[in-house]
Every structure is written in C-alpha cells, then in structure tokens.
Motif scaffolding. Structure first.
Motif, PDB file in Angstrom:
ATOM      1  N   SER A 223      39.074  67.435  37.740  1.00 22.65           N
ATOM      2  CA  SER A 223      38.669  68.832  37.885  1.00 22.65           C
ATOM      3  C   SER A 223      37.231  69.042  37.430  1.00 22.65           C
ATOM      4  N   LYS A 224      36.804  68.333  36.367  1.00 21.99           N
ATOM      5  CA  LYS A 224      35.426  68.457  35.896  1.00 21.99           C
ATOM      6  C   LYS A 224      34.433  67.937  36.933  1.00 21.99           C
ATOM      7  N   VAL A 225      34.756  66.803  37.561  1.00 23.52           N
ATOM      8  CA  VAL A 225      33.855  66.237  38.564  1.00 23.52           C
ATOM      9  C   VAL A 225      33.801  67.138  39.795  1.00 23.52           C
ATOM     10  N   GLN A 226      34.970  67.642  40.233  1.00 22.58           N
ATOM     11  CA  GLN A 226      34.992  68.569  41.360  1.00 22.58           C
ATOM     12  C   GLN A 226      34.128  69.789  41.066  1.00 22.58           C
ATOM     13  N   SER A 227      34.271  70.331  39.878  1.00 26.18           N
ATOM     14  CA  SER A 227      33.489  71.504  39.500  1.00 26.18           C
ATOM     15  C   SER A 227      32.005  71.167  39.376  1.00 26.18           C
ATOM     16  N   PHE A 228      31.705  69.967  38.871  1.00 29.32           N
ATOM     17  CA  PHE A 228      30.308  69.554  38.693  1.00 29.32           C
ATOM     18  C   PHE A 228      29.560  69.525  40.018  1.00 29.32           C
ATOM     19  N   TRP A 229      30.147  68.853  41.017  1.00 26.67           N
ATOM     20  CA  TRP A 229      29.475  68.778  42.313  1.00 26.67           C
ATOM     21  C   TRP A 229      29.569  70.099  43.071  1.00 26.67           C
ATOM     22  N   GLY A 230      30.625  70.872  42.808  1.00 26.37           N
ATOM     23  CA  GLY A 230      30.759  72.182  43.447  1.00 26.37           C
ATOM     24  C   GLY A 230      30.910  72.115  44.947  1.00 26.37           C
ATOM     25  N   GLU A 231      31.543  71.055  45.453  1.00 28.50           N
ATOM     26  CA  GLU A 231      31.670  70.906  46.904  1.00 28.50           C
ATOM     27  C   GLU A 231      32.555  71.986  47.516  1.00 28.50           C
ATOM     28  N   GLN A 232      33.592  72.394  46.785  1.00 26.50           N
ATOM     29  CA  GLN A 232      34.508  73.398  47.322  1.00 26.50           C
ATOM     30  C   GLN A 232      34.324  74.745  46.607  1.00 26.50           C
ATOM     31  N   GLY A 233      33.283  74.889  45.812  1.00 26.45           N
ATOM     32  CA  GLY A 233      33.147  76.060  44.957  1.00 26.45           C
ATOM     33  C   GLY A 233      33.641  75.713  43.571  1.00 26.45           C
ATOM     34  N   ARG A 234      33.321  76.531  42.594  1.00 27.19           N
ATOM     35  CA  ARG A 234      33.620  76.229  41.203  1.00 27.19           C
ATOM     36  C   ARG A 234      35.118  76.109  40.935  1.00 27.19           C
ATOM     37  N   ILE A 235      35.945  76.836  41.654  1.00 32.51           N
ATOM     38  CA  ILE A 235      37.381  76.821  41.379  1.00 32.51           C
ATOM     39  C   ILE A 235      38.201  76.646  42.647  1.00 32.51           C
ATOM     40  N   LEU A 236      37.573  76.790  43.812  1.00 29.49           N
ATOM     41  CA  LEU A 236      38.326  76.752  45.062  1.00 29.49           C
ATOM     42  C   LEU A 236      38.957  75.392  45.338  1.00 29.49           C
ATOM     43  N   PHE A 237      38.503  74.348  44.654  1.00 31.92           N
ATOM     44  CA  PHE A 237      39.103  73.031  44.872  1.00 31.92           C
ATOM     45  C   PHE A 237      40.562  73.007  44.425  1.00 31.92           C
ATOM     46  N   LEU A 238      40.974  73.992  43.596  1.00 31.20           N
ATOM     47  CA  LEU A 238      42.362  74.075  43.142  1.00 31.20           C
ATOM     48  C   LEU A 238      43.215  74.993  44.007  1.00 31.20           C
ATOM     49  N   LEU A 239      42.644  75.496  45.099  1.00 31.57           N
ATOM     50  CA  LEU A 239      43.368  76.459  45.936  1.00 31.57           C
ATOM     51  C   LEU A 239      44.697  75.918  46.462  1.00 31.57           C
ATOM     52  N   PRO A 240      44.771  74.687  46.993  1.00 32.80           N
ATOM     53  CA  PRO A 240      46.076  74.181  47.457  1.00 32.80           C
ATOM     54  C   PRO A 240      47.125  74.151  46.350  1.00 32.80           C
ATOM     55  N   THR A 241      46.726  73.776  45.137  1.00 30.04           N
ATOM     56  CA  THR A 241      47.674  73.783  44.010  1.00 30.04           C
ATOM     57  C   THR A 241      48.189  75.196  43.751  1.00 30.04           C
ATOM     58  N   ALA A 242      47.275  76.162  43.744  1.00 24.83           N
ATOM     59  CA  ALA A 242      47.660  77.548  43.480  1.00 24.83           C
ATOM     60  C   ALA A 242      48.601  78.081  44.553  1.00 24.83           C
ATOM     61  N   VAL A 243      48.321  77.752  45.806  1.00 23.48           N
ATOM     62  CA  VAL A 243      49.154  78.230  46.917  1.00 23.48           C
ATOM     63  C   VAL A 243      50.574  77.676  46.793  1.00 23.48           C
ATOM     64  N   VAL A 244      50.690  76.377  46.527  1.00 18.66           N
ATOM     65  CA  VAL A 244      52.009  75.753  46.382  1.00 18.66           C
ATOM     66  C   VAL A 244      52.744  76.345  45.183  1.00 18.66           C
ATOM     67  N   LEU A 245      52.052  76.482  44.053  1.00 19.15           N
ATOM     68  CA  LEU A 245      52.675  77.008  42.834  1.00 19.15           C
ATOM     69  C   LEU A 245      53.200  78.427  43.050  1.00 19.15           C
ATOM     70  N   VAL A 246      52.346  79.307  43.560  1.00 21.80           N
ATOM     71  CA  VAL A 246      52.745  80.705  43.749  1.00 21.80           C
ATOM     72  C   VAL A 246      53.837  80.809  44.810  1.00 21.80           C
ATOM     73  N   GLY A 247      53.699  80.036  45.882  1.00 22.50           N
ATOM     74  CA  GLY A 247      54.695  80.089  46.961  1.00 22.50           C
ATOM     75  C   GLY A 247      56.079  79.664  46.503  1.00 22.50           C
TER      76      GLY A 247
END
Length: 397
Positions: A223-247
C-alpha cells in the motif's frame, strides 16, 4: 454447514499452513523483491542515509526536488560501509518518463572524475571528500529524439516504472562510499542545464533477506508503494477491496436483518459478528484487488516465475477468506476454546501470506476471540445463578 464439511475445512486450513511454509521458503530463496524504505535520502555527506549492508537488497523510495544549477541543495545522499573489495550493484528507477536523475558514486580507491562525472559535480555544486575518487551517470533528453524505454512491472507491489540505470561497480577499498542523486546536469547539445525533479527508486544489493516481520508487513509495503507512485491516486488503488468488502457486508446484513435468532443476540455480539466477517471479507477483497492488478498489467509480464508465486499467495488469501467467513457464519455464537485455536491458525497463516491487508486477520481473530470470552463469562454467570437458585431451593425445603 454440516459437521463433515466443517471438519474438512479445518483440515484444509492445516494443509494450507504446511503449503504456506513451503511457499514462503521458496519465496525467500528465489524472490526478486526488496526490503523497502520510504522517505529516504538525506541532504549532506554527514547526514547521509545509511545502507546497512551493501549486499542486502533494499529499495529506497525518495524524491528529488527541483534544484538550482550550481547549488547542492536538494541532492540526496546515501552512505555504505565496505570492509574490503566488493562488487556493488545498484539500480535507479522512476515513474515519470522524462525525469532523469544523475548519480554520483564517490569513495576511496575510485578513479579521478572523468569529464562526464566532473560535469555532474560542477552542475550541482557538489564536492568530494578529501582523497576520494568518483564515478558518475547522467542522461540528457534531446528534443529532436524520440524515447521509448521499456516499462517494468514489479509483481509484489504491482507497480510499473522505468529504469534509468542498472549498474554493477567494483568498490576497491575498505571505507565509506557515498551515492549522491541530483537532478541537474549541463548539456552541450542543449546549450543549457537540464533540470528535472521527481520520485525515484534506488535499489541496492542483490541478496534477499526477508524476516517473518517482513512477510507480515508485505501488505503495508504494497500500500505504501502504491501510494508513493500514485498510479491509481492516493487511495483509489484500494477501490476493489472496498467494493468487495461493502458489497459482501451488505448482502450479509440483508440476510440477517430478518433472522429472529440473530436479532435475539445481544447488540455487542451482533457487532462483533459483522466485525469478524469484515476481517474475512477483507481477505477476499484484498486478494481480488491484487489479482486485478496482475490482470491489468498482463501485457508487461508473462504468467510465470514470481508472478505465478504472487498469484498463488493471493489465491491462498482468497481461500482463507472464504473458509474464515464460513466459520464465522456457522460457529460464531457457539465458539469454543478448541475452535479458537483453529481460528488463530487461520489468522496467523493469513498474516504470513499477506492476506487481508493485516487488518483482516486481526479483525477476524479479535472478533471471534472476544465473543468466545463473552460466551464463557455468560456461561459462568448462568452457572452462578443456577447454583444460587439451587442453594435457595435447598434452604426453603
């Protein structure tokens, strides 16, 4: 869930534990990952970031600011101690195509600066410690040329970047060596200074030395590396996890809201039930998340080697999430001390495999451990009440 199926699931967990030990031993011996360090690079020789072991494979993540030609302010310094002659390997990567960091390696026994190395020193206003030689690497982007470098994919962090340099250098003497990164170099072709700034990745050494702590912290590194490069945005890289969890939580809430037996349970236990399931669903969601990255960047890798190993780890996390969710749904309100041991094994295994972003296994085990304790206290209270009632009945008779 029938007793036979449940017993089969428990056996599967312990088989998976044995497989995980085997997989992790393979990972330790054949991985191409690096122990990461973040927000690195100091601003002088005296305060240089220390590379603990030049042989160990580290990944230093840092950022070069926009520098003023002739001034060393903004340069990033790293130091390493060498006990004797040593072949030292390093790589420098960056995400931005037109970011060109310069690298200066200085230390005892290195040659006097050649023209290119002296250009780096002068352009950034650097100095060399007394008696030190230096080697330098730089790159200038010319406006009349097209640049199509090969983009690299890193399987463990599921990030992409470009390599600026991949070098191996003989450090000939005992002593302290320094790696200095700058963003300024003079170009005769441009007739001016090239000034660039951006985020970089400095990889040193080639010996993988992961500990159990490193395996457990892998999701945090990811998560730190994903956030560092910011390829998907600062937090959007966790969007699939959030969708599955909430769903999945929403589906379970809909299923339980008309369950009279569930509604009859105390409110704290109902909250703990969904807490345990949230931990399980985090394991599932995180696995889906990381596998989605492998699929997204499949044009940059083939399904072999380290990629297959990462895929196996994620599928293992997915299986643990499904098994732990099944145990929570079927056993939560009848948890026993013996079953809690199985729950603890699942949570420990999930942590080792990097399943659930650390929080998932903790939520799963914590919720089931607390409800077990509450159940034990409730049984003890009922026993005391029954004993008191029996005592009163005997006195009255």
């Amino acid at each position: 869930m029938s007793p036979n199926v449940f017993t089969g699931s428990v056996k599967l967990v312990f088989v998976a534990a044995a497989l995980a030990v085997f997989v992790l031993s393979m990972l330790a011996s054949s991985s191409s990952a690096h122990i990461p360090a973040f927000d690195t690079g100091e601003d002088s020789y005296n305060t240089a970031e220390v590379i603990d072991n030049p042989d160990t494979s580290y990944a230093f993540y840092g950022e070069l600011p926009s520098m003023i030609p002739g001034s060393p302010v903004g340069a990033r310094y790293y130091a390493l101690e060498v006990a004797g002659s040593l072949e030292f390997s390093f790589e420098v990567g960056r995400r931005d195509l037109f970011f060109a960091p310069c690298v200066l390696l200085t230390g005892p026994g290195l040659p006097s600066p050649d023209e290119n190395t002296q250009n780096i020193i002068d352009s950034s206003g650097l100095s060399l410690p007394d008696g030190y030689g230096a080697l330098g690497w730089s790159f200038v982007f010319l406006p009349y040329l097209d640049y199509i470098p090969e983009r690299e994919f890193e399987p463990f962090t599921q990030t992409t970047f470009y390599y600026s340099y991949r070098e191996s250098v003989l450090l000939p003497s005992e002593g302290t060596y320094y790696l200095v990164l700058t963003g300024v170099v003079y170009s005769e072709e441009l007739g001016d200074y090239q000034v660039t700034s951006g985020k970089y990745l400095l990889v040193t050494g080639n010996l993988e030395e992961f500990t159990v702590k490193d395996y457990v912290l892998m999701p945090w590194y990811w998560s730190k590396v994903q956030s560092f490069w910011g390829e998907q945005g600062r937090i959007l890289f966790l969007l699939p996890t959030a969708v599955v969890l909430v769903g999945l939580l929403a589906v379970e809430w809909m299923r339980k809201r008309k369950d009279e037996a569930f509604r009859a349970e105390a409110k704290p236990k109902r909250f703990l039930y969904f807490g345990g399931l949230a931990g399980s669903f985090l394991m599932i969601g995180a696995a889906v998340n990381q596998v989605s990255f492998l699929v997204r960047y499949m044009s940059l890798h083939d399904w072999s080697g380290i990629v297959l190993l990462v895929l196996a780890l994620q599928l293992g996390g997915l299986a643990l999430g499904a098994i732990s969710a099944s145990i929570t749904k079927s056993q939560f309100f009848q948890m026993s001390g013996g079953m809690l041991i199985t729950v603890a094994v699942i949570a420990a295994l999930a942590l080792l495999l990097g399943a659930g972003l650390i929080l998932g296994p903790v939520l799963f085990f914590g919720s089931l451990a607390i409800v077990t304790l509450l159940g034990r206290k409730t049984r003890q209270s009922r026993l005391l009440v029954d004993e008191d009632q029996d005592s009163r009945d005997s006195k009255s008779s």
